[in-house]
Design a protein around this motif. Structure first.
Motif, mmCIF file in Angstrom:
data_model
loop_
_atom_site.group_PDB
_atom_site.id
_atom_site.type_symbol
_atom_site.label_atom_id
_atom_site.label_comp_id
_atom_site.label_asym_id
_atom_site.label_seq_id
_atom_site.Cartn_x
_atom_site.Cartn_y
_atom_site.Cartn_z
ATOM 1 N N SER A 1 -1.500 5.128 -3.049
ATOM 2 C CA SER A 1 -0.701 5.084 -1.882
ATOM 3 C C SER A 1 -1.309 3.983 -0.852
ATOM 4 O O SER A 1 -2.446 3.576 -1.006
ATOM 5 C CB SER A 1 -0.943 6.661 -1.045
ATOM 6 O OG SER A 1 -2.377 6.916 -0.619
ATOM 7 N N GLY A 2 -0.247 3.717 0.118
ATOM 8 C CA GLY A 2 -0.680 2.815 1.019
ATOM 9 C C GLY A 2 -0.275 1.383 0.696
ATOM 10 O O GLY A 2 -0.057 1.129 -0.474
ATOM 11 N N ASN A 3 -0.556 0.589 1.726
ATOM 12 C CA ASN A 3 -0.138 -1.151 1.306
ATOM 13 C C ASN A 3 -1.413 -1.599 0.983
ATOM 14 O O ASN A 3 -2.311 -0.965 0.634
ATOM 15 C CB ASN A 3 0.458 -1.616 2.464
ATOM 16 C CG ASN A 3 -0.528 -1.433 3.795
ATOM 17 O OD1 ASN A 3 -1.940 -1.734 3.600
ATOM 18 N ND2 ASN A 3 -0.235 -1.536 5.064
ATOM 19 N N THR A 4 -1.062 -3.025 0.726
ATOM 20 C CA THR A 4 -2.206 -3.777 -0.251
ATOM 21 C C THR A 4 -3.697 -3.696 0.777
ATOM 22 O O THR A 4 -4.444 -3.217 -0.063
ATOM 23 C CB THR A 4 -1.941 -5.318 -0.231
ATOM 24 O OG1 THR A 4 -0.651 -5.278 -0.834
ATOM 25 C CG2 THR A 4 -2.988 -5.884 -1.117
ATOM 26 N N LYS A 5 -3.818 -3.655 1.759
ATOM 27 C CA LYS A 5 -5.056 -3.638 2.381
ATOM 28 C C LYS A 5 -5.796 -2.365 2.589
ATOM 29 O O LYS A 5 -6.660 -2.191 2.673
ATOM 30 C CB LYS A 5 -4.729 -4.333 3.949
ATOM 31 C CG LYS A 5 -4.527 -5.952 3.861
ATOM 32 C CD LYS A 5 -4.622 -6.560 5.441
ATOM 33 C CE LYS A 5 -4.347 -8.002 5.216
ATOM 34 N NZ LYS A 5 -4.610 -8.458 6.470
ATOM 35 N N SER A 6 -4.948 -1.340 2.781
ATOM 36 C CA SER A 6 -5.307 0.139 3.200
ATOM 37 C C SER A 6 -4.838 1.016 1.650
ATOM 38 O O SER A 6 -5.063 2.167 1.860
ATOM 39 C CB SER A 6 -4.835 0.820 4.406
ATOM 40 O OG SER A 6 -3.449 0.969 4.309
ATOM 41 N N ARG A 7 -5.041 0.190 0.873
ATOM 42 C CA ARG A 7 -4.436 1.177 -0.492
ATOM 43 C C ARG A 7 -5.569 2.032 -1.118
ATOM 44 O O ARG A 7 -6.820 1.806 -1.083
ATOM 45 C CB ARG A 7 -4.081 0.270 -1.735
ATOM 46 C CG ARG A 7 -3.499 0.479 -2.967
ATOM 47 C CD ARG A 7 -2.859 -0.264 -4.008
ATOM 48 N NE ARG A 7 -1.572 -0.930 -3.288
ATOM 49 C CZ ARG A 7 -0.839 -1.707 -3.807
ATOM 50 N NH1 ARG A 7 -1.243 -2.277 -4.787
ATOM 51 N NH2 ARG A 7 0.205 -2.067 -2.924
#
Length: 319
Positions: A307-313
């Motif tokens: 879950s989350g985008n690349t930086k905060s995955r």
């Protein structure tokens, strides 16, 4: 047929991972080794019983391994449950070597190498599970299908001695080789069909739905902190830690073994011991990698959900 298949208990996997991640010199290593050995012996005993159950004709039997069910706020755990349209059978397994005396006071006394030890009574355990399952079936509005039990001593070298006068108890403590005959006796004793095929499927589905696996935090169990674990990728050949990360390989500095996928077990260890969810930074620290991009590639190759985008995955390791 097996409805809930035989599998290694999660607690045993966690203890094996913990053994890999602590130095032998750690003050709690021996305690962990003893707990692992005890649970592994139980698992081997269940494996023996599973073999005998696998030889049965598939059609009349629905078989479940390691069911944990709730009666209100209390749980009871059954090693094996054999379910038919006419009766259910609880199979309690014990893998204990030596001379086993079931005495009149309801104790199990084991003697081996001139040493005597007392064990919790598996007959009493099976009888407790019997009462608990009857209560569970009633609470879920199933007809009063008979619930029987048998205690299987899976260690073939064990000698079973019985002081109990009750013939119902005496005939329910058997070596693994006697399991089939006991089941066939149950087939003959319970003639009336309580469940039809539809009811059998309904009960089987509900048992799976209501199964509640026990979740054990082994770090908490042994009062350990995450920073006491040995980080890095472990060599699959010699078990040395840590392996050195190269461009496409991992190299062991102790035995010069090369591996492309040794990191997978390290991530599995992290998921078992620390958390099944983690970030790139957390797993990168545990693997002792410096590259965010390389860590991302390794995690992407495992096809984990996230879950989350690349930086905060946040990644989720399957249980």
């Amino acid at each position: 047929m097996f409805i809930k298949h035989f599998e290694i208990p999660p607690i045993l996997e966690k203890l094996e991972a913990l053994k890999r991640r602590l130095p032998v010199s750690h003050p709690k290593w021996n305690n962990i080794q003893e707990e692992w050995a005890r649970r592994n012996a139980g698992f081997k005993g269940e494996k023996t019983v599973n073999y005998y159950l696998s030889l049965l004709d598939d059609h009349p039997y629905h078989i479940f391994h390691n069911l944990r069910l709730a009666n209100g706020s209390h749980f009871f755990q059954i090693d094996f449950l054999l379910l038919t349209t006419r009766y259910t059978l609880i199979i309690e397994t014990k893998n204990i070597a030596g001379e086993l005396l079931f005495d009149e006071q309801g104790q199990l006394i084991r003697t081996i190498n001139s040493k005597t030890d007392g064990y919790s009574d598996p007959v009493a355990q099976a009888q407790h599970h019997q009462r608990s399952l009857r209560k569970w079936l009633k609470a879920h509005h199933f007809p009063p299908i008979p619930v029987d039990y048998v205690v299987i001593i899976s260690q073939p070298s064990s000698i079973i001695k019985m002081e109990r006068a009750d013939p119902a108890v005496r005939q329910r403590v058997l070596p693994a080789s006697g399991l089939h005959n006991f089941i066939f006796r149950c087939d003959g004793a319970y003639q009336g069909e309580i469940l039809d095929a539809k009811g059998l499927k309904k009960l089987s589905r509900l048992l799976i739905k209501k199964n509640v696996p026990l979740e054990t935090d082994v770090l908490q169990e042994f009062s350990l902190a995450e920073n006491e674990l040995l980080p890095g990728v472990q060599c699959p050949r010699c078990n040395a830690l840590p392996m050195q990360p190269l461009k496409a390989w991992w190299k062991c500095p102790e035995c010069d073994h090369y591996s492309k996928d040794a990191y997978i077990r390290a991530i599995r260890d992290y998921s078992l011991l620390v958390s099944p969810t983690f970030t790139n930074n957390q797993i990168r620290t545990f693997l002792q990698l410096s590259s965010v991009q390389k860590t991302r590639r390794l995690l992407s190759g495992l096809d984990l959900s996230f879950s989350g985008n690349t930086k905060s995955r946040t990644y989720f390791y399957p249980g």
